[in-house]
Write an enzyme that holds these catalytic residues in place. Sequence first.
Site, PDB file in Angstrom:
ATOM      1  N   GLY A 160       0.843  -1.195   0.000  1.00 60.94           N
ATOM      2  CA  GLY A 160       0.000   0.000   0.000  1.00 60.94           C
ATOM      3  C   GLY A 160       0.876   1.241   0.000  1.00 60.94           C
ATOM      4  O   GLY A 160       2.071   1.171  -0.283  1.00 60.94           O
ATOM      5  N   ARG A 161       0.274   2.357   0.363  1.00 55.97           N
ATOM      6  CA  ARG A 161       1.008   3.637   0.324  1.00 55.97           C
ATOM      7  C   ARG A 161       2.238   3.602   1.222  1.00 55.97           C
ATOM      8  O   ARG A 161       3.316   4.030   0.829  1.00 55.97           O
ATOM      9  CB  ARG A 161       0.104   4.768   0.800  1.00 55.97           C
ATOM     10  CG  ARG A 161      -1.148   4.967  -0.012  1.00 55.97           C
ATOM     11  CD  ARG A 161      -2.018   5.983   0.713  1.00 55.97           C
ATOM     12  NE  ARG A 161      -3.314   6.142   0.112  1.00 55.97           N
ATOM     13  CZ  ARG A 161      -4.352   5.342   0.364  1.00 55.97           C
ATOM     14  NH1 ARG A 161      -4.230   4.332   1.205  1.00 55.97           N
ATOM     15  NH2 ARG A 161      -5.509   5.554  -0.225  1.00 55.97           N
ATOM     16  N   ILE A 162       2.058   3.099   2.455  1.00 57.31           N
ATOM     17  CA  ILE A 162       3.174   3.160   3.413  1.00 57.31           C
ATOM     18  C   ILE A 162       4.271   2.185   3.000  1.00 57.31           C
ATOM     19  O   ILE A 162       5.456   2.535   3.005  1.00 57.31           O
ATOM     20  CB  ILE A 162       2.678   2.908   4.852  1.00 57.31           C
ATOM     21  CG1 ILE A 162       1.650   3.985   5.250  1.00 57.31           C
ATOM     22  CG2 ILE A 162       3.852   2.902   5.836  1.00 57.31           C
ATOM     23  CD1 ILE A 162       0.928   3.728   6.567  1.00 57.31           C
ATOM     24  N   ARG A 182       0.770 -10.078  -3.462  1.00 56.56           N
ATOM     25  CA  ARG A 182      -0.547 -10.136  -2.817  1.00 56.56           C
ATOM     26  C   ARG A 182      -1.247 -11.460  -3.093  1.00 56.56           C
ATOM     27  O   ARG A 182      -1.900 -12.025  -2.242  1.00 56.56           O
ATOM     28  CB  ARG A 182      -1.449  -9.025  -3.366  1.00 56.56           C
ATOM     29  CG  ARG A 182      -1.214  -7.701  -2.709  1.00 56.56           C
ATOM     30  CD  ARG A 182      -2.275  -6.749  -3.189  1.00 56.56           C
ATOM     31  NE  ARG A 182      -1.714  -5.409  -3.335  1.00 56.56           N
ATOM     32  CZ  ARG A 182      -2.215  -4.335  -2.721  1.00 56.56           C
ATOM     33  NH1 ARG A 182      -3.255  -4.442  -1.969  1.00 56.56           N
ATOM     34  NH2 ARG A 182      -1.671  -3.161  -2.901  1.00 56.56           N
ATOM     35  N   SER A 183      -1.083 -11.929  -4.337  1.00 56.52           N
ATOM     36  CA  SER A 183      -1.807 -13.140  -4.726  1.00 56.52           C
ATOM     37  C   SER A 183      -1.116 -14.384  -4.175  1.00 56.52           C
ATOM     38  O   SER A 183      -1.592 -15.484  -4.338  1.00 56.52           O
ATOM     39  CB  SER A 183      -1.850 -13.234  -6.239  1.00 56.52           C
ATOM     40  OG  SER A 183      -0.516 -13.306  -6.701  1.00 56.52           O
ATOM     41  N   ARG A 237      -0.014  -3.156  12.572  1.00 53.57           N
ATOM     42  CA  ARG A 237      -0.869  -3.406  13.716  1.00 53.57           C
ATOM     43  C   ARG A 237      -0.285  -4.582  14.487  1.00 53.57           C
ATOM     44  O   ARG A 237       0.176  -5.554  13.882  1.00 53.57           O
ATOM     45  CB  ARG A 237      -2.305  -3.738  13.278  1.00 53.57           C
ATOM     46  CG  ARG A 237      -3.126  -2.526  12.872  1.00 53.57           C
ATOM     47  CD  ARG A 237      -3.446  -1.635  14.077  1.00 53.57           C
ATOM     48  NE  ARG A 237      -4.265  -0.495  13.723  1.00 53.57           N
ATOM     49  CZ  ARG A 237      -3.793   0.724  13.423  1.00 53.57           C
ATOM     50  NH1 ARG A 237      -2.499   0.948  13.421  1.00 53.57           N
ATOM     51  NH2 ARG A 237      -4.618   1.704  13.133  1.00 53.57           N
ATOM     52  N   GLU A 266      -2.132  -3.362  23.181  1.00 56.59           N
ATOM     53  CA  GLU A 266      -1.568  -2.078  23.621  1.00 56.59           C
ATOM     54  C   GLU A 266      -2.373  -1.514  24.784  1.00 56.59           C
ATOM     55  O   GLU A 266      -3.601  -1.594  24.755  1.00 56.59           O
ATOM     56  CB  GLU A 266      -1.582  -1.089  22.448  1.00 56.59           C
ATOM     57  CG  GLU A 266      -0.642  -1.518  21.353  1.00 56.59           C
ATOM     58  CD  GLU A 266      -0.673  -0.597  20.135  1.00 56.59           C
ATOM     59  OE1 GLU A 266      -1.177   0.537  20.233  1.00 56.59           O
ATOM     60  OE2 GLU A 266      -0.202  -1.042  19.075  1.00 56.59           O
ATOM     61  N   HIS A 284       3.903   3.130  19.780  1.00 54.98           N
ATOM     62  CA  HIS A 284       2.952   3.459  18.698  1.00 54.98           C
ATOM     63  C   HIS A 284       3.089   4.922  18.251  1.00 54.98           C
ATOM     64  O   HIS A 284       2.191   5.739  18.458  1.00 54.98           O
ATOM     65  CB  HIS A 284       1.504   3.151  19.109  1.00 54.98           C
ATOM     66  CG  HIS A 284       0.612   2.917  17.923  1.00 54.98           C
ATOM     67  ND1 HIS A 284      -0.449   2.035  17.944  1.00 54.98           N
ATOM     68  CD2 HIS A 284       0.627   3.444  16.665  1.00 54.98           C
ATOM     69  CE1 HIS A 284      -1.045   2.043  16.763  1.00 54.98           C
ATOM     70  NE2 HIS A 284      -0.410   2.895  15.973  1.00 54.98           N
ATOM     71  N   GLY A 286       4.016   5.814  14.969  1.00 55.27           N
ATOM     72  CA  GLY A 286       4.083   5.891  13.500  1.00 55.27           C
ATOM     73  C   GLY A 286       3.714   7.240  12.912  1.00 55.27           C
ATOM     74  O   GLY A 286       4.443   7.811  12.104  1.00 55.27           O
TER      75      GLY A 286
HETATM   76  C1  GLV Z   1      -1.981   4.526  13.130  1.00 60.51           C
HETATM   77  O1  GLV Z   1      -1.642   3.501  13.614  1.00 60.51           O
HETATM   78  C2  GLV Z   1      -3.015   4.686  12.163  1.00 60.51           C
HETATM   79  O2  GLV Z   1      -3.663   3.704  11.768  1.00 60.51           O
HETATM   80  O3  GLV Z   1      -3.247   5.814  11.755  1.00 60.51           O
END
Ligand code: GLV
Length: 317
Positions: A160-162, A182-183, A237, A266, A284, A286
């Site tokens: 994905g983007r990140i 992905r597949s 996650r 968490e 956490h 990010g």
């Molecule tokens: C952070 O963990 C988010 O999902 O934005």
Amino acid sequence: MIAESPRPSVLLTRRIPSSVLARLEAVCNVEVPEGSRALDEPELARRVAGKQGLISVLTDPVTSAVLDAGTTLAVVANIAVGFNNIDVAHARRRGIVVTNTPDVLTEATAELTWALILTAVRRLSEGERIVRRGQWRGWTLEFLLGMELRGKQLGVIGRGRIGRAVAAKAPAFGMRAVFAARSGRSTVSDELSLDELLVSSDVITLHTPLTQDTRHLIDRRALARMKRSAFLVNTSRGPVVDEEALAWALRERLIAGAALDVYEREPEIVPELLAMENVVLAPHLGSATRETRTAMIDLAVNNVLAVLQGRPPLTPV
Ligand code: GLV
């Protein structure tokens, strides 16, 4: 005479900067709980009753019970890119729009991922602990040797983007980035099957959403396939990694180290991890930059205003 339509009501589960709050208050009645305590499920359900909008954060349990209590709800805007705290299927059934905050946090999360990679492979937090404890005896040839990144393979799980933003920075460190297909099977040259990626990568970084398919994606079996010299990094996650299995793999030295920003329960952390030197533990962080948090809150508010004013949401999930 035209009757004025009543102002919609919005529940905010956290305080937000007053400039953004003012934009919301210009058109809505806003309820913000006192104090910084998180609302539990029953309280969230009680407070959401009669509201048209809910602005939540990723630790708020927006369950089917909460959504059912919000009989007048039109929109739930999560201040997060992840939305595993929301029962999206139930919201959809109830016709409630759910939005998240993608894009605006991509770079902050990618930067934090690289901070964790560098900290883990160069044993920085281990070194800092030694310095702070007054145990550093000076420079020696073999003290705290880490792993160099140049020439190594970065395995990115989640395209994905990140994941893409993290991979884009790999060449700056002389690393080759590969993605997990992905597949399950590779179709393009920079993709490997998950198994191939696990056995051949020097640093593996997780950027997948939490779903039924990705829960414990990194389990004992996956960890046992990794190189003994490899590092695992998780900024996605917590439950994507089986934390007990990770503690086992680190204890048995099946992998060289790990760096975590997210955890299964968490803010609790498997106690064994807390005592280990070869794991970097971040709380956490990010998306935790001033720029990004401001943009996330702004986007959530814009999503609520759009839906309540009859416009399409900017970033529906
Ligand atoms: C952070 O963990 C988010 O999902 O934005």
